[in-house]
Design a protein around this motif. Sequence first.
Motif, PDB file in Angstrom:
ATOM      1  N   LEU A 120      36.197  42.874  66.201  1.00 23.94           N
ATOM      2  CA  LEU A 120      37.278  43.598  66.391  1.00 23.94           C
ATOM      3  C   LEU A 120      37.160  44.129  67.870  1.00 23.94           C
ATOM      4  O   LEU A 120      38.180  44.015  68.517  1.00 23.94           O
ATOM      5  N   GLU A 121      36.051  44.694  68.446  1.00 24.98           N
ATOM      6  CA  GLU A 121      36.103  44.885  69.804  1.00 24.98           C
ATOM      7  C   GLU A 121      36.080  43.771  70.658  1.00 24.98           C
ATOM      8  O   GLU A 121      36.582  43.862  71.777  1.00 24.98           O
ATOM      9  N   ALA A 122      35.445  42.655  70.376  1.00 22.16           N
ATOM     10  CA  ALA A 122      35.630  41.391  70.982  1.00 22.16           C
ATOM     11  C   ALA A 122      36.889  41.212  71.141  1.00 22.16           C
ATOM     12  O   ALA A 122      37.534  40.375  72.031  1.00 22.16           O
ATOM     13  N   ILE A 123      37.743  41.159  70.078  1.00 23.75           N
ATOM     14  CA  ILE A 123      39.206  40.779  70.150  1.00 23.75           C
ATOM     15  C   ILE A 123      40.021  41.658  71.080  1.00 23.75           C
ATOM     16  O   ILE A 123      40.603  41.046  71.906  1.00 23.75           O
ATOM     17  N   ARG A 124      39.559  42.972  71.223  1.00 27.29           N
ATOM     18  CA  ARG A 124      40.252  43.804  72.273  1.00 27.29           C
ATOM     19  C   ARG A 124      39.594  43.336  73.778  1.00 27.29           C
ATOM     20  O   ARG A 124      40.477  43.469  74.436  1.00 27.29           O
ATOM     21  N   ASP A 125      38.205  43.235  73.910  1.00 31.26           N
ATOM     22  CA  ASP A 125      38.043  43.007  75.437  1.00 31.26           C
ATOM     23  C   ASP A 125      37.371  41.842  75.691  1.00 31.26           C
ATOM     24  O   ASP A 125      37.306  41.597  77.113  1.00 31.26           O
ATOM     25  N   GLY A 126      37.491  40.813  74.827  1.00 29.70           N
ATOM     26  CA  GLY A 126      37.362  39.397  75.460  1.00 29.70           C
ATOM     27  C   GLY A 126      35.828  39.091  75.811  1.00 29.70           C
ATOM     28  O   GLY A 126      35.761  38.010  75.958  1.00 29.70           O
ATOM     29  N   ARG A 127      35.004  40.203  75.629  1.00 30.08           N
ATOM     30  CA  ARG A 127      33.526  39.761  76.073  1.00 30.08           C
ATOM     31  C   ARG A 127      32.727  39.176  74.904  1.00 30.08           C
ATOM     32  O   ARG A 127      32.917  39.416  73.976  1.00 30.08           O
ATOM     33  N   ILE A 128      32.101  38.193  75.196  1.00 35.71           N
ATOM     34  CA  ILE A 128      30.902  37.563  74.409  1.00 35.71           C
ATOM     35  C   ILE A 128      29.844  38.478  74.024  1.00 35.71           C
ATOM     36  O   ILE A 128      29.499  39.142  74.952  1.00 35.71           O
ATOM     37  N   ARG A 129      29.419  38.730  72.974  1.00 36.23           N
ATOM     38  CA  ARG A 129      28.474  39.368  72.503  1.00 36.23           C
ATOM     39  C   ARG A 129      27.317  38.679  71.638  1.00 36.23           C
ATOM     40  O   ARG A 129      27.539  37.936  71.176  1.00 36.23           O
ATOM     41  N   LEU A 130      26.105  39.148  71.916  1.00 36.47           N
ATOM     42  CA  LEU A 130      24.838  38.827  71.235  1.00 36.47           C
ATOM     43  C   LEU A 130      24.327  40.141  70.402  1.00 36.47           C
ATOM     44  O   LEU A 130      24.041  40.809  70.982  1.00 36.47           O
ATOM     45  N   LEU A 131      24.364  39.867  69.082  1.00 37.55           N
ATOM     46  CA  LEU A 131      23.770  41.056  68.253  1.00 37.55           C
ATOM     47  C   LEU A 131      22.588  40.580  67.540  1.00 37.55           C
ATOM     48  O   LEU A 131      22.642  39.337  66.961  1.00 37.55           O
ATOM     49  N   ASP A 132      21.397  41.561  67.860  1.00 39.00           N
ATOM     50  CA  ASP A 132      20.263  41.147  66.896  1.00 39.00           C
ATOM     51  C   ASP A 132      20.138  42.028  65.596  1.00 39.00           C
ATOM     52  O   ASP A 132      20.376  43.131  65.650  1.00 39.00           O
ATOM     53  N   PHE A 133      19.912  41.499  64.798  1.00 43.55           N
ATOM     54  CA  PHE A 133      19.811  42.206  63.415  1.00 43.55           C
ATOM     55  C   PHE A 133      18.459  41.881  62.769  1.00 43.55           C
ATOM     56  O   PHE A 133      17.953  40.711  62.804  1.00 43.55           O
TER      57      PHE A 133
ATOM     58  N   VAL B 236      29.315  36.500  69.059  1.00 41.73           N
ATOM     59  CA  VAL B 236      30.600  37.026  68.720  1.00 41.73           C
ATOM     60  C   VAL B 236      31.584  36.816  69.594  1.00 41.73           C
ATOM     61  O   VAL B 236      30.917  37.034  70.872  1.00 41.73           O
ATOM     62  N   GLU B 237      32.531  35.864  69.642  1.00 42.46           N
ATOM     63  CA  GLU B 237      33.522  35.515  70.728  1.00 42.46           C
ATOM     64  C   GLU B 237      34.936  35.714  70.341  1.00 42.46           C
ATOM     65  O   GLU B 237      35.134  35.439  69.143  1.00 42.46           O
ATOM     66  N   ARG B 238      35.729  35.837  71.171  1.00 41.42           N
ATOM     67  CA  ARG B 238      37.113  35.863  71.048  1.00 41.42           C
ATOM     68  C   ARG B 238      37.681  34.399  70.902  1.00 41.42           C
ATOM     69  O   ARG B 238      37.244  33.613  71.699  1.00 41.42           O
TER      70      ARG B 238
END
Lengths: 232, 112
Positions: free
Chosen positions: B73-86, B108-110
Amino acid sequence: MKRTVLDELLQARAAKRAMALVTDLATGAQTIVYPDAATSLSDDIKAAVGRAIQDDRSGTLDAPEGRLFIQVFTPPVRLILVGAVHIAQALAPMAALAGYAVSVVDPRRAFASDARFPDLDLSTEWPDEAMARLKPDSRTAVVTLTHDPKLDDPALAAALASDAFYIGALGSRKTHAARLGRLKEAGATDAQIARIHGPVGLAIGAASPAEIAVSIMAQITQARRGRAEAAS
Amino acid sequence: MTDTGLHASSDDVLARARSWRASGKGVALATVVSTWGSSPRPAGSQIAIDDSGAFVGSVSGGCIEGAVIREGLEAIRDGRIRLLDFGVSNEQAWEVGLACGGKVRVMVERVE
């Protein structure tokens, strides 16, 4: 992801083309790569993408250009069922759920009816004709379910001449022994007939058509995945 | 494609992403890019997320989807690509970790 990239991925997938989507994990920039097609990527990256497609394995690559993610798209594995019988009615949707493109072949029109197999690739060709058209390859499983030598035997002969990763034949031990005898008389070698799983399916005591379908699907899965596990 | 799970058309992740986008919704894609140790879904597994938080597909056995959807949902708002580690070494692990003890990295990408 750009809409043009998404559209191209879906279009190429519908056309059953193998490909990889290469994403620069720092910038999100994306390129679709097809085997043997020209790209702007370096030879090293192209080689890594080729291996990934070959192995059907997505993963990251640390390249001088940055960290890349290679997402592999390969056409679905296939399952050819000969015999539009009750077990096929259970096995076909099960295999479709597991990601297989399923074809059902039975020249007996009372069996191969759209009412019994809705939304499925259904053929009333004779098995030898159907197998010549479908051309089973190393990403194809073939299962015969009719018990009728006229129908099962030509399909099995065609499957044995192919690289099909799994070949199964429904029938009791006695039926199966007689079947292997016929195939050998027709010229099949011991090594060839050893490829046939018969009686078909894992021995889990399956009784109903749906349970037998579970045992067959489990054995097909084992043939496809068990080998990869052992190799890694 | 590489085992993104159910192939029935209603659950196809990329097709759903396109139809959501075509109907004017904001859409993000989350994709497993690396796994370490025991992890439930291999690299290439995906979910599509729409701007109401609805999603299709899977990136784990259900352990991290909630957190991934929030980032989507954040990526939809700001368009930035994200890498999440779990994973278990992650502070977050106690809240949204993988019960299996493996580690995954999710991009995560828009969808533009």
